[in-house]
Design an enzyme around this catalytic site. Structure first.
Site, PDB file in Angstrom:
ATOM      1  N   SER A  67      -0.682 -34.747  -3.484  1.00  0.00           N
ATOM      2  CA  SER A  67      -1.660 -35.216  -2.491  1.00  0.00           C
ATOM      3  C   SER A  67      -0.946 -35.474  -1.166  1.00  0.00           C
ATOM      4  O   SER A  67      -0.035 -36.317  -1.105  1.00  0.00           O
ATOM      5  CB  SER A  67      -2.300 -36.526  -2.969  1.00  0.00           C
ATOM      6  OG  SER A  67      -2.943 -37.159  -1.881  1.00  0.00           O
ATOM      7  N   HIS A  97      -3.576 -31.083  -2.906  1.00  0.00           N
ATOM      8  CA  HIS A  97      -4.707 -32.010  -2.888  1.00  0.00           C
ATOM      9  C   HIS A  97      -4.803 -32.649  -1.511  1.00  0.00           C
ATOM     10  O   HIS A  97      -3.852 -33.289  -1.045  1.00  0.00           O
ATOM     11  CB  HIS A  97      -4.490 -33.080  -3.959  1.00  0.00           C
ATOM     12  CG  HIS A  97      -5.669 -33.969  -4.171  1.00  0.00           C
ATOM     13  ND1 HIS A  97      -6.780 -33.585  -4.894  1.00  0.00           N
ATOM     14  CD2 HIS A  97      -5.927 -35.221  -3.744  1.00  0.00           C
ATOM     15  CE1 HIS A  97      -7.650 -34.589  -4.897  1.00  0.00           C
ATOM     16  NE2 HIS A  97      -7.160 -35.584  -4.223  1.00  0.00           N
ATOM     17  N   ASP A 135      -6.895 -35.150   0.789  1.00  0.00           N
ATOM     18  CA  ASP A 135      -7.883 -36.239   0.770  1.00  0.00           C
ATOM     19  C   ASP A 135      -8.559 -36.403   2.121  1.00  0.00           C
ATOM     20  O   ASP A 135      -7.868 -36.569   3.126  1.00  0.00           O
ATOM     21  CB  ASP A 135      -7.172 -37.556   0.419  1.00  0.00           C
ATOM     22  CG  ASP A 135      -6.753 -37.595  -1.025  1.00  0.00           C
ATOM     23  OD1 ASP A 135      -5.581 -37.921  -1.305  1.00  0.00           O
ATOM     24  OD2 ASP A 135      -7.593 -37.299  -1.887  1.00  0.00           O
ATOM     25  N   MET A 163     -11.200 -38.743   4.222  1.00  0.00           N
ATOM     26  CA  MET A 163     -11.810 -40.073   4.175  1.00  0.00           C
ATOM     27  C   MET A 163     -12.529 -40.366   5.486  1.00  0.00           C
ATOM     28  O   MET A 163     -12.018 -40.040   6.556  1.00  0.00           O
ATOM     29  CB  MET A 163     -10.718 -41.126   3.958  1.00  0.00           C
ATOM     30  CG  MET A 163      -9.930 -40.905   2.668  1.00  0.00           C
ATOM     31  SD  MET A 163      -8.619 -42.143   2.511  1.00  0.00           S
ATOM     32  CE  MET A 163      -7.877 -41.579   0.998  1.00  0.00           C
ATOM     33  N   HIS A 193     -10.685 -33.008  -1.306  1.00  0.00           N
ATOM     34  CA  HIS A 193     -11.381 -34.128  -1.957  1.00  0.00           C
ATOM     35  C   HIS A 193     -12.149 -34.913  -0.899  1.00  0.00           C
ATOM     36  O   HIS A 193     -11.545 -35.659  -0.128  1.00  0.00           O
ATOM     37  CB  HIS A 193     -10.321 -34.996  -2.657  1.00  0.00           C
ATOM     38  CG  HIS A 193     -10.856 -36.237  -3.284  1.00  0.00           C
ATOM     39  ND1 HIS A 193     -10.020 -37.247  -3.713  1.00  0.00           N
ATOM     40  CD2 HIS A 193     -12.109 -36.647  -3.570  1.00  0.00           C
ATOM     41  CE1 HIS A 193     -10.753 -38.218  -4.230  1.00  0.00           C
ATOM     42  NE2 HIS A 193     -12.022 -37.877  -4.155  1.00  0.00           N
ATOM     43  N   MET A 218     -14.085 -37.769   0.341  1.00  0.00           N
ATOM     44  CA  MET A 218     -14.501 -39.151   0.111  1.00  0.00           C
ATOM     45  C   MET A 218     -15.356 -39.554   1.316  1.00  0.00           C
ATOM     46  O   MET A 218     -14.925 -40.299   2.211  1.00  0.00           O
ATOM     47  CB  MET A 218     -13.272 -40.072  -0.052  1.00  0.00           C
ATOM     48  CG  MET A 218     -12.584 -39.881  -1.386  1.00  0.00           C
ATOM     49  SD  MET A 218     -10.919 -40.547  -1.457  1.00  0.00           S
ATOM     50  CE  MET A 218     -10.025 -39.147  -0.809  1.00  0.00           C
ATOM     51  N   MET A 256     -11.305 -40.254 -10.978  1.00  0.00           N
ATOM     52  CA  MET A 256     -10.471 -41.185 -10.215  1.00  0.00           C
ATOM     53  C   MET A 256      -9.850 -42.202 -11.156  1.00  0.00           C
ATOM     54  O   MET A 256     -10.556 -42.864 -11.914  1.00  0.00           O
ATOM     55  CB  MET A 256     -11.299 -41.897  -9.143  1.00  0.00           C
ATOM     56  CG  MET A 256     -11.836 -41.004  -8.033  1.00  0.00           C
ATOM     57  SD  MET A 256     -10.588 -39.986  -7.238  1.00  0.00           S
ATOM     58  CE  MET A 256      -9.552 -41.249  -6.510  1.00  0.00           C
ATOM     59  N   GLY A 304      -3.412 -44.219  -1.241  1.00  0.00           N
ATOM     60  CA  GLY A 304      -2.398 -43.742  -2.176  1.00  0.00           C
ATOM     61  C   GLY A 304      -1.551 -44.930  -2.626  1.00  0.00           C
ATOM     62  O   GLY A 304      -1.737 -46.057  -2.154  1.00  0.00           O
ATOM     63  N   GLY A 305      -0.645 -44.691  -3.568  1.00  0.00           N
ATOM     64  CA  GLY A 305       0.317 -45.715  -3.972  1.00  0.00           C
ATOM     65  C   GLY A 305      -0.238 -46.828  -4.833  1.00  0.00           C
ATOM     66  O   GLY A 305       0.408 -47.864  -5.016  1.00  0.00           O
ATOM     67  N   ASP A 330      -6.808 -38.325 -10.689  1.00  0.00           N
ATOM     68  CA  ASP A 330      -6.346 -38.606  -9.339  1.00  0.00           C
ATOM     69  C   ASP A 330      -6.116 -40.098  -9.093  1.00  0.00           C
ATOM     70  O   ASP A 330      -7.047 -40.880  -9.034  1.00  0.00           O
ATOM     71  CB  ASP A 330      -7.444 -38.095  -8.363  1.00  0.00           C
ATOM     72  CG  ASP A 330      -7.032 -38.192  -6.929  1.00  0.00           C
ATOM     73  OD1 ASP A 330      -7.906 -38.005  -6.057  1.00  0.00           O
ATOM     74  OD2 ASP A 330      -5.850 -38.472  -6.659  1.00  0.00           O
ATOM     75  N   GLY A 345      -2.337 -42.818  -8.885  1.00  0.00           N
ATOM     76  CA  GLY A 345      -1.350 -43.608  -9.621  1.00  0.00           C
ATOM     77  C   GLY A 345      -0.580 -42.855 -10.679  1.00  0.00           C
ATOM     78  O   GLY A 345       0.075 -43.443 -11.544  1.00  0.00           O
TER      79      GLY A 345
HETATM   80  C1  DX5 Z   1      -6.979 -41.882  -3.264  1.00  0.00           C
HETATM   81  C2  DX5 Z   1      -6.778 -40.373  -3.232  1.00  0.00           C
HETATM   82  C3  DX5 Z   1      -5.636 -39.906  -4.107  1.00  0.00           C
HETATM   83  C4  DX5 Z   1      -4.269 -40.471  -3.687  1.00  0.00           C
HETATM   84  C5  DX5 Z   1      -3.246 -40.182  -4.766  1.00  0.00           C
HETATM   85  O1  DX5 Z   1      -8.222 -42.189  -2.691  1.00  0.00           O
HETATM   86  O2  DX5 Z   1      -7.956 -39.710  -3.649  1.00  0.00           O
HETATM   87  O3  DX5 Z   1      -5.586 -38.479  -4.091  1.00  0.00           O
HETATM   88  O4  DX5 Z   1      -3.879 -39.852  -2.486  1.00  0.00           O
HETATM   89  O5  DX5 Z   1      -2.023 -40.774  -4.354  1.00  0.00           O
HETATM   90  P1  DX5 Z   1      -1.080 -41.500  -5.446  1.00  0.00           P
HETATM   91  O6  DX5 Z   1      -0.654 -40.395  -6.395  1.00  0.00           O
HETATM   92  O7  DX5 Z   1       0.064 -42.035  -4.646  1.00  0.00           O
HETATM   93  O8  DX5 Z   1      -1.914 -42.539  -6.123  1.00  0.00           O
HETATM   94 ZN    ZN Z   2      -7.762 -37.577  -3.934  1.00  0.00          ZN
END
Ligand code: DX5
Ligand code: ZN
Length: 222
Positions: free
Chosen positions: A8, A33, A35, A37, A66, A68, A140, A147-148, A178, A180
């Site tokens: 991602s 991937h 993201d 937002m 993705h 969101m 999810m 992330g993180g 997706d 963690g």
């Molecule tokens: C969160 C995203 C994920 C995220 C994954 O809303 O959809 O794709 O970036 O990042 P990690 O792998 O660090 O959780």
């Molecule tokens: Zn994502």
């Protein structure tokens, strides 16, 4: 199904995104991937269709976008035009099942793959009877937006239930997980039936992206 690793780019150095995408491809990533937002569906902002368009020439990787976003129907064309190979919308952003079916049709009309994502608290029943309309269900394993975060263990049972449903409704469905994902926990979602694993921090936070992706894949398949 063969395990795919989808780094991602939310976890990449966003000031040097083209290089990051290039390195991820060289490091053996299967999908990329991306993201998106809107600061409304989730309390964060990330990339735009312009970003996807400018990244497209940097890599031949499968662009897994993705969304969101609220009202994703307004943005499907923009991301398809930008070069997305897969556009995933959130079930929670569609007003009902017919609207969700309509989003899949709108994405397919652009000749690309359609995915539906469910948040940790959203039940698998929400997509029951709809699996044949999509190529991917994105489960999810964190609350979307950042992330993180830490993988939510309770999601593993949802993945197993979804795979059982897919065996009946759409045996070739990709189940993508997706949030963690790391070396220590990747085997659980894979053993439960996921075949595409998103990894942001676990890949872009690593010294050596190639080693990180190989370790993730080995741990998923062991
Ligand atoms: C969160 C995203 C994920 C995220 C994954 O809303 O959809 O794709 O970036 O990042 P990690 O792998 O660090 O959780
Ligand atoms: Zn994502």
């Amino acid at each position: 199904m063969k395990i795919k690793i989808a780094p991602s780019i939310l976890a990449a150095d966003t000031a040097r995104l083209g290089e990051a995408v290039c390195v991820a491809q060289q490091a053996g990533a299967d999908w990329l991937h991306i993201d998106i937002m809107d600061g409304h569906f989730v309390p964060n902002f990330s990339f735009s269709p312009q970003t996807v368009k400018q990244l497209r020439p940097w890599s031949k990787l499968y662009f897994d976008v993705h969304l969101m976003l609220d009202q994703p129907e307004k943005y499907i064309d923009a991301f398809a035009n930008a070069g997305a190979d897969l556009i995933t919308v959130h079930a929670e952003a569609a007003k009902d099942r017919e609207a969700l079916r309509g989003l899949a049709a709108q994405i397919h009309a652009r000749g690309i793959h359609a995915g539906v994502s469910i948040k940790p608290a959203t039940k698998v029943e929400t997509v029951k009877g709809l699996l044949a309309d999509f190529e991917v269900v994105l489960v999810m394993s964190v609350e979307p937006g950042f992330g993180g975060q830490k993988y939510i263990d309770a999601v593993t049972d949802k993945i197993a239930a979804l795979r059982q449903l897919a065996d009946k409704e759409n045996p070739v469905l990709h189940i993508e997980v997706d949030g963690g994902i790391c070396d220590e926990n990747i085997n659980a979602p894979a053993a439960a039936g996921a075949d595409v694993l998103v990894a942001g921090s676990a890949v872009f936070g690593a010294e050596d992206l190639g080693e990180a992706i190989t370790r993730l894949r080995d741990n998923a398949e062991k």
